[in-house]
Write an enzyme that holds these catalytic residues in place. Sequence first.
Site, PDB file in Angstrom:
ATOM      1  N   GLU A  47     -43.798 -60.276   6.707  1.00 17.00           N
ATOM      2  CA  GLU A  47     -43.985 -61.556   7.386  1.00 17.00           C
ATOM      3  C   GLU A  47     -45.085 -61.478   8.443  1.00 17.00           C
ATOM      4  OE1 GLU A  47     -43.984 -65.240   8.632  1.00 17.00           O
ATOM      5  OE2 GLU A  47     -42.701 -64.635   6.961  1.00 17.00           O
ATOM      6  N   THR A  53     -45.705 -69.152   4.225  1.00 21.84           N
ATOM      7  CA  THR A  53     -44.938 -68.174   3.458  1.00 21.84           C
ATOM      8  C   THR A  53     -44.693 -68.648   2.033  1.00 21.84           C
ATOM      9  OG1 THR A  53     -43.832 -67.148   5.353  1.00 21.84           O
ATOM     10  CG2 THR A  53     -42.677 -67.062   3.254  1.00 21.84           C
ATOM     11  N   HIS A 103     -41.938 -62.763  12.855  1.00 23.42           N
ATOM     12  CA  HIS A 103     -42.259 -64.189  12.714  1.00 23.42           C
ATOM     13  C   HIS A 103     -42.451 -64.794  14.099  1.00 23.42           C
ATOM     14  CE1 HIS A 103     -41.975 -68.425  11.627  1.00 23.42           C
ATOM     15  NE2 HIS A 103     -41.944 -68.114  10.350  1.00 23.42           N
ATOM     16  N   ASP A 111     -48.098 -61.831   4.207  1.00 23.21           N
ATOM     17  CA  ASP A 111     -48.094 -63.148   3.559  1.00 23.21           C
ATOM     18  C   ASP A 111     -49.136 -64.110   4.123  1.00 23.21           C
ATOM     19  OD1 ASP A 111     -46.684 -63.454   5.977  1.00 23.21           O
ATOM     20  OD2 ASP A 111     -45.385 -65.011   5.157  1.00 23.21           O
ATOM     21  N   HIS A 112     -49.352 -64.082   5.433  1.00 18.43           N
ATOM     22  CA  HIS A 112     -50.334 -64.971   6.067  1.00 18.43           C
ATOM     23  C   HIS A 112     -50.589 -64.459   7.477  1.00 18.43           C
ATOM     24  CE1 HIS A 112     -47.096 -66.788   8.449  1.00 18.43           C
ATOM     25  NE2 HIS A 112     -46.411 -66.942   7.334  1.00 18.43           N
TER      26      HIS A 112
END
Length: 646
Positions: free
Chosen positions: A255, A300, A416, A475-476
């Site tokens: 994440e 995500t 996150h 993911d990003h």
Amino acid sequence: MSSQKKKISLFAFFLLTVITITLKTYFSYYVDFSLGVKGLVQNLILLMNPYSLVALVLSVFLFFKGKKAFWFMFIGGFLLTFLLYANVVYFRFFSDFLTFSTLNQVGNVESMGGAVSASFKWYDFVYFIDTLVYLFILIFKTKWLDTKAFSKKFVPVVMAASVALFFLNLAFAETDRPELLTRTFDHKYLVKYLGPYNFTVYDGVKTIENNQQKALASEDDLTKVLNYTKQRQTEPNPEYYGVAKKKNIIKIHLESFQTFLINKKVNGKEVTPFLNKLSSGKEQFTYFPNFFHQTGQGKTSDSEFTMDNSLYGLPQGSAFSLKGDNTYQSLPAILDQKQGYKSDVMHGDYKTFWNRDQVYKHFGIDKFYDATYYDMSDKNVVNLGLKDKIFFKDSANYQAKMKSPFYSHLITLTNHYPFTLDEKDATIEKSNTGDATVDGYIQTARYLDEALEEYINDLKKKGLYDNSVIMIYGDHYGISENHNNAMEKLLGEKITPAKFTDLNRTGFWIKIPGKSGGINNEYAGQVDVMPTILHLAGIDTKNYLMFGTDLFSKGHNQVVPFRNGDFITKDYKYVNGKIYSNKNNELITTQPADFEKNKKQVEKDLEMSDNVLNGDLFRFYKNPDFKKVNPSKYKYETGPKANSKK
């Protein structure tokens, strides 16, 4: 204000409301929105663009008379203010603007309460000062109001002036940014040149057009896309083709991970010592340092979507939320039909988030281990969900009971936004930039790194490591442009638009049984993962529609498109309409020979992918190598620990 002359007329109230909303919008451009404003023309556009639509909307209430006219004007102004502020809060979290598509994701907000609350700022009262003043006057000082009707014959003049100003605004915008409405994918451009209110209207029109596209789509539209993608297919590398046939495939989603953390030290300590080891080229993992995320508003969910379908996410909203009922030819379903894989997803959040419980059925995913399969007691939860160490430990126990071959996707959560961590779980000090988001990111990234190491060791103990392909990827981005000042302190260099593009590297690591590791410097993105895995499994891909190319293929395409239309190649990057060298991030004044070809390819890729999604084109595809997924076959049961949350 006893004399009639000193009373506030309806037209004066109209002007006050328009001016204050315009000023608040201008304030947001510089304080909250990162729009890259430069020069006199762009600043003039910023002052101009809120006025036209605000004045046009509020001028309607000039037709009314009496106190109700003031109240209607107030309500109209409040709704416009609310739209502005909603965009401000949304931008702080997602670095993007609200669209009609994102309203379909409003159900996610409840699960993200802590992250959303962190998006509020102390100065937010500025957005509502005028609203409170007007409300005070309307309730307690009605004698200040001149309730005589405004001359109706002048209302069309006001409206015409607003429309004229809009077209003047558009003329300036087209001069500074040609083909703004026809070619750009970037919402920041649209808001910078048109303002948030006109952008909302534009987005509404585009949403209607996209909804109509499915009804009008035909098999001919699919044929055009197939012809385009087949020209782009590359031959597999014979050294890798089929080496992982019927091996377990484990995909680990890190994440918000960005690779600037690799080999980064804070206060003399490595932030990610385990991933540093995997990135060295000395382990069995092959590391792709030039691997970029390609997500849009879906974040995500976009990364999941792109990696399992080799399609791009949508320009507005999340494909999971908006196109979850489409027909797909996804990686899990192909692996099942070709080699008997059973697939699962593991995630320490509840199954309805991002519409996963519905879209996974259309991907052909057999089982979904959501939060109800884990102990979600308060001690095990932080921020948005289950702590990564607990998640990995329990997930490995589930995997140990699975029959091979399986395709298993693990989605972590602790790293996150807003990057909070229980003190007892922190094993590295925060950085000292003064930005809570950036400083906390260091601690949660270290925790993620430790959790990953424990999981890999657990796989070895359980006998799953040697017989499995293991993919790891970010993911990003985790740190948005809103935190550039803090990032400059952390990295010790200026964060220019070109440098921020570099920071969109999220990394890709892959362990292939029987193959040694190394470092592969190919430029690549998430869209390339699906063809890579299919070739490793020995599956012929000629009949599958994919926009990516095999990472190990000698013909791998090193042009990496981003969802906003920017792109990067092995030599240069195209960002916000400018070209920069990869060597030093300096502006390139002479256009590279292959620039126009690459730019057209990126635009065509995004356009064709959008056509597939908006037209639901896979429903027309009679693929001899694939049987369409029947989503009604899949049911995701509630897990045994559904009542563990306390």
